[in-house]
Design a protein around this motif. Sequence first.
Motif, PDB file in Angstrom:
ATOM      1  N   GLY A  29      41.579  -9.110  48.351  1.00 35.00           N
ATOM      2  CA  GLY A  29      40.824 -10.063  47.525  1.00 35.00           C
ATOM      3  C   GLY A  29      40.914 -11.470  48.082  1.00 35.00           C
ATOM      4  N   GLY A  30      39.919 -12.281  47.741  1.00 32.38           N
ATOM      5  CA  GLY A  30      39.814 -13.641  48.288  1.00 32.38           C
ATOM      6  C   GLY A  30      41.011 -14.522  47.981  1.00 32.38           C
ATOM      7  N   VAL A  38      43.143 -16.532  50.829  1.00 30.72           N
ATOM      8  CA  VAL A  38      43.304 -17.989  50.864  1.00 30.72           C
ATOM      9  C   VAL A  38      44.790 -18.352  50.864  1.00 30.72           C
ATOM     10  CG1 VAL A  38      42.933 -20.114  49.535  1.00 30.72           C
ATOM     11  CG2 VAL A  38      41.086 -18.441  49.740  1.00 30.72           C
ATOM     12  N   THR A  50      37.790 -14.938  38.956  1.00 32.99           N
ATOM     13  CA  THR A  50      37.793 -13.986  37.837  1.00 32.99           C
ATOM     14  C   THR A  50      39.001 -14.188  36.917  1.00 32.99           C
ATOM     15  OG1 THR A  50      38.804 -12.387  39.334  1.00 32.99           O
ATOM     16  CG2 THR A  50      36.440 -12.198  39.003  1.00 32.99           C
ATOM     17  N   ASN A  52      37.861 -23.725  49.348  1.00 31.07           N
ATOM     18  CA  ASN A  52      38.403 -22.750  50.304  1.00 31.07           C
ATOM     19  C   ASN A  52      38.069 -23.190  51.728  1.00 31.07           C
ATOM     20  OD1 ASN A  52      39.548 -21.104  48.396  1.00 31.07           O
ATOM     21  ND2 ASN A  52      37.704 -19.881  48.109  1.00 31.07           N
ATOM     22  N   ASN A  78      35.307  -5.994  47.647  1.00 39.64           N
ATOM     23  CA  ASN A  78      36.104  -4.877  47.138  1.00 39.64           C
ATOM     24  C   ASN A  78      35.246  -3.957  46.274  1.00 39.64           C
ATOM     25  OD1 ASN A  78      35.961  -6.949  45.301  1.00 39.64           O
ATOM     26  ND2 ASN A  78      38.135  -7.401  45.399  1.00 39.64           N
ATOM     27  N   VAL A 122      31.076  -6.474  39.792  1.00 44.45           N
ATOM     28  CA  VAL A 122      30.758  -7.910  39.817  1.00 44.45           C
ATOM     29  C   VAL A 122      30.031  -8.313  41.112  1.00 44.45           C
ATOM     30  CG1 VAL A 122      32.983  -8.668  40.775  1.00 44.45           C
ATOM     31  CG2 VAL A 122      31.734 -10.198  39.265  1.00 44.45           C
ATOM     32  N   LYS A 123      30.188  -7.494  42.151  1.00 41.59           N
ATOM     33  CA  LYS A 123      29.531  -7.785  43.441  1.00 41.59           C
ATOM     34  C   LYS A 123      28.103  -7.265  43.487  1.00 41.59           C
ATOM     35  CE  LYS A 123      33.252  -9.615  45.015  1.00 41.59           C
ATOM     36  NZ  LYS A 123      33.388 -11.005  45.419  1.00 41.59           N
ATOM     37  N   SER A 162      33.001 -17.527  42.208  1.00 37.40           N
ATOM     38  CA  SER A 162      33.454 -18.921  42.033  1.00 37.40           C
ATOM     39  C   SER A 162      33.234 -19.754  43.290  1.00 37.40           C
ATOM     40  CB  SER A 162      34.936 -18.937  41.694  1.00 37.40           C
ATOM     41  OG  SER A 162      35.670 -18.525  42.834  1.00 37.40           O
ATOM     42  N   PHE A 163      33.313 -19.126  44.436  1.00 34.81           N
ATOM     43  CA  PHE A 163      33.146 -19.836  45.712  1.00 34.81           C
ATOM     44  C   PHE A 163      32.414 -18.944  46.714  1.00 34.81           C
ATOM     45  CE2 PHE A 163      34.370 -20.921  50.013  1.00 34.81           C
ATOM     46  CZ  PHE A 163      34.268 -22.299  50.052  1.00 34.81           C
TER      47      PHE A 163
HETATM   48  O1  GMT Z   1      36.919 -11.329  42.693  1.00 36.72           O
HETATM   49  C1  GMT Z   1      37.137 -11.076  43.879  1.00 36.72           C
HETATM   50  O2  GMT Z   1      36.368 -10.593  44.676  1.00 36.72           O
HETATM   51  C2  GMT Z   1      38.484 -11.370  44.398  1.00 36.72           C
HETATM   52  C3  GMT Z   1      38.860 -12.705  43.934  1.00 36.72           C
HETATM   53  C4  GMT Z   1      40.283 -12.939  44.112  1.00 36.72           C
HETATM   54  O3  GMT Z   1      40.725 -13.869  43.493  1.00 36.72           O
HETATM   55  O4  GMT Z   1      41.026 -12.218  44.756  1.00 36.72           O
HETATM   56  O5  GMT Z   1      37.981 -13.651  44.551  1.00 36.72           O
HETATM   57  C5  GMT Z   1      37.789 -14.909  43.927  1.00 36.72           C
HETATM   58  O6  GMT Z   1      38.513 -15.829  44.727  1.00 36.72           O
HETATM   59  C6  GMT Z   1      37.977 -16.078  46.016  1.00 36.72           C
HETATM   60  C7  GMT Z   1      38.913 -17.014  46.774  1.00 36.72           C
HETATM   61  O7  GMT Z   1      39.041 -18.241  46.153  1.00 36.72           O
HETATM   62  C8  GMT Z   1      36.576 -16.670  45.871  1.00 36.72           C
HETATM   63  O8  GMT Z   1      36.034 -16.952  47.146  1.00 36.72           O
HETATM   64  C9  GMT Z   1      35.706 -15.625  45.148  1.00 36.72           C
HETATM   65  O9  GMT Z   1      34.427 -16.194  44.948  1.00 36.72           O
HETATM   66  C10 GMT Z   1      36.321 -15.273  43.809  1.00 36.72           C
HETATM   67  N1  GMT Z   1      35.583 -14.144  43.216  1.00 36.72           N
HETATM   68  C11 GMT Z   1      34.827 -14.284  42.121  1.00 36.72           C
HETATM   69  O10 GMT Z   1      34.669 -15.342  41.526  1.00 36.72           O
HETATM   70  C12 GMT Z   1      34.117 -13.055  41.676  1.00 36.72           C
END
Ligand code: GMT
Length: 377
Positions: A12-13, A17, A123, A174, A207, A211-212, A284-285
Amino acid sequence: MKIGIVCYPTFGGSGVVATELGMALAEKGHEVHFITYKQPVRLDFISNKIHFHEVFVEEYPLFHFQPYELALSTRIVEEVEKHGLEILHVHYAIPHAYAAYMAKQMLLEKGIQIKVVTTLHGTDITLVGSHPNYKAAVEFSINNSDVVTTVSESLKQDTLRLFSIRKPIHVIYNFIDFKKYPDIDAPECQRNAIAKENERIIIHISNLRPVKRTMDVIAIFNKIQQEIPAKLLIVGEGPDREKMGQLVKELKIENQVLFLGNSTEVNKLLCYSDLFLLPSKTESFGLVALEAMAAKTPVISSNSGGLPEVNVQGVTGFLSNVGNTDEMAENAVSILKDLKTLKQFKQNAFEQAKKFSLNQILPDYLKVYKEVLEDCC
Ligand code: GMT
């Protein structure tokens, strides 16, 4: 500085990060301690500046749910004491900000001060965090963090709309470490391993969750390939994988769609990709869109959440309303149909990505750390 990082160690993102940030901090000479249940997937080196502390949760017949927060906060307390950590940077509020608060209180009883920086990722606010089952605890742990950051302006506004927040929220975007992105012309960038000379390579990485809008990914590609010879690469694993496979079969495009599973080297797949699809319901990003752009891949996305802060309409790609797969496919074809246009979009995407380079963003985190420590005691 001595910094503890708490994150999800998965693909996950937020975990990506957190891991990239930790590695960059270590390269600058800071001591970084990852505290989580598994070694983060993107953690590609361990050095005397990077440490990993595994959180164990024992099985016990009485527990229907394993008490991860308890084990995490206990481990945080141990590592802070052992290594003299000064800052705890938690990524994704649930349950990390809550566990950090508990650890901070336990440490205070021992006369030890630790500063908690919470980064909200998406999320944890928009889908899960604001759910009545979690809302009070999430709001409490945000308000009791020493510093709160969000990864986009849009997520900041969502946080302020959905919760009663009593403190300032810093937006820290990010970022991308350009060192990790091979050039399109580099020998390891082997597009002919995937596609024929006349085919465009389209890619989606996630993933594979609802939501994707993963079905939209297939629908958009199906429309594109009726106009232009193309291949679709699906990178990632998740609950929608089977449904996607079924739709691909129904549409009789199995020969053009490759399911590649999870990858720790998305940069190597992106380097030969021509277009990235991200039609998410909420985002969100969209770190993955930024990763695509850093590899000169334009983006067709929805216009939800923070995506307009990353993908620039008509410049680095196009944005459409969620679910408008016809428009997304039309826009995709307009980018892919001739090489000159494609080349221009690729270059524009790359230029836009540079605004989010590690060198631009890292100082923002360092400033937050410095200020929170100065505010100390
Ligand atoms: O929701 C996901 O796909 C994973 C999630 C996470 O937190 O692991 O991603 C969120 O955080 C990322 C890193 O900051 C953002 O780039 C993604 O946009 C964000 N996902 C959503 O808002 C759905």
